[in-house]
Design a protein around this motif. Structure first.
Motif, PDB file in Angstrom:
ATOM      1  N   ALA A   1       0.819  -1.205   0.000  1.00  0.00           N
ATOM      2  CA  ALA A   1       0.000   0.000   0.000  1.00  0.00           C
ATOM      3  C   ALA A   1       0.859   1.262   0.000  1.00  0.00           C
ATOM      4  CB  ALA A   1      -0.945   0.009   1.206  1.00  0.00           C
TER       5      ALA A   1
ATOM      6  N   VAL B   1      -6.479   2.275   5.794  1.00  0.00           N
ATOM      7  CA  VAL B   1      -5.683   3.256   5.066  1.00  0.00           C
ATOM      8  C   VAL B   1      -6.423   4.586   5.112  1.00  0.00           C
ATOM      9  CG1 VAL B   1      -4.630   3.866   2.849  1.00  0.00           C
ATOM     10  CG2 VAL B   1      -4.904   1.455   3.465  1.00  0.00           C
TER      11      VAL B   1
ATOM     12  N   VAL C   1      -1.051   3.857   6.527  1.00  0.00           N
ATOM     13  CA  VAL C   1      -1.657   2.529   6.521  1.00  0.00           C
ATOM     14  C   VAL C   1      -1.278   1.820   7.818  1.00  0.00           C
ATOM     15  CG1 VAL C   1       0.291   1.522   5.235  1.00  0.00           C
ATOM     16  CG2 VAL C   1      -1.921   0.350   5.227  1.00  0.00           C
TER      17      VAL C   1
ATOM     18  N   CYS D   1      -6.572  -1.634  -4.443  1.00  0.00           N
ATOM     19  CA  CYS D   1      -6.782  -2.341  -3.176  1.00  0.00           C
ATOM     20  C   CYS D   1      -7.669  -3.570  -3.340  1.00  0.00           C
ATOM     21  CB  CYS D   1      -7.396  -1.409  -2.137  1.00  0.00           C
ATOM     22  SG  CYS D   1      -6.231  -0.193  -1.487  1.00  0.00           S
TER      23      CYS D   1
END
Length: 91
Positions: A20, A43, A33, A59
């Motif tokens: 991420a 997040v 995150v 995601c």
């Protein structure tokens, strides 16, 4: 526009947070995150809407070892978003 994203499924112990961070930085987003105690990943991101939507779409898949069951979003208007993008300790 700050947004909170919750990713559920097999998303802890598979490199999701590091992934991420890489995706958010690639898109020029700010935020953070962290893992949550319930096994999900949280997040908070901020940036142009096009990049935010791109991040949320990424995601859905996550890193190769992840198995994402659900991605939910909500506004995060009250959240203080840092410059850059960071990985925070679990909450």
């Amino acid at each position: 526009m700050a947004m909170r994203v919750i990713i559920e499924g097999r998303v802890q112990g598979v490199g999701y947070r590091a992934w991420a961070v890489e995706q958010a930085r690639m898109l020029g987003l700010k935020g953070w995150v962290r893992n949550l105690l319930d096994g999900s990943v949280e997040v908070v991101i901020d940036g142009p809407i096009k990049q935010l939507m791109g991040f949320v779409a990424y995601c859905q898949d996550g890193p190769s070892a992840a198995h994402v069951r659900r991605v939910s979003t909500a506004p995060a208007a009250d959240e203080v978003v840092p410059e850059g993008f960071e990985q925070r300790p679990s909450a």
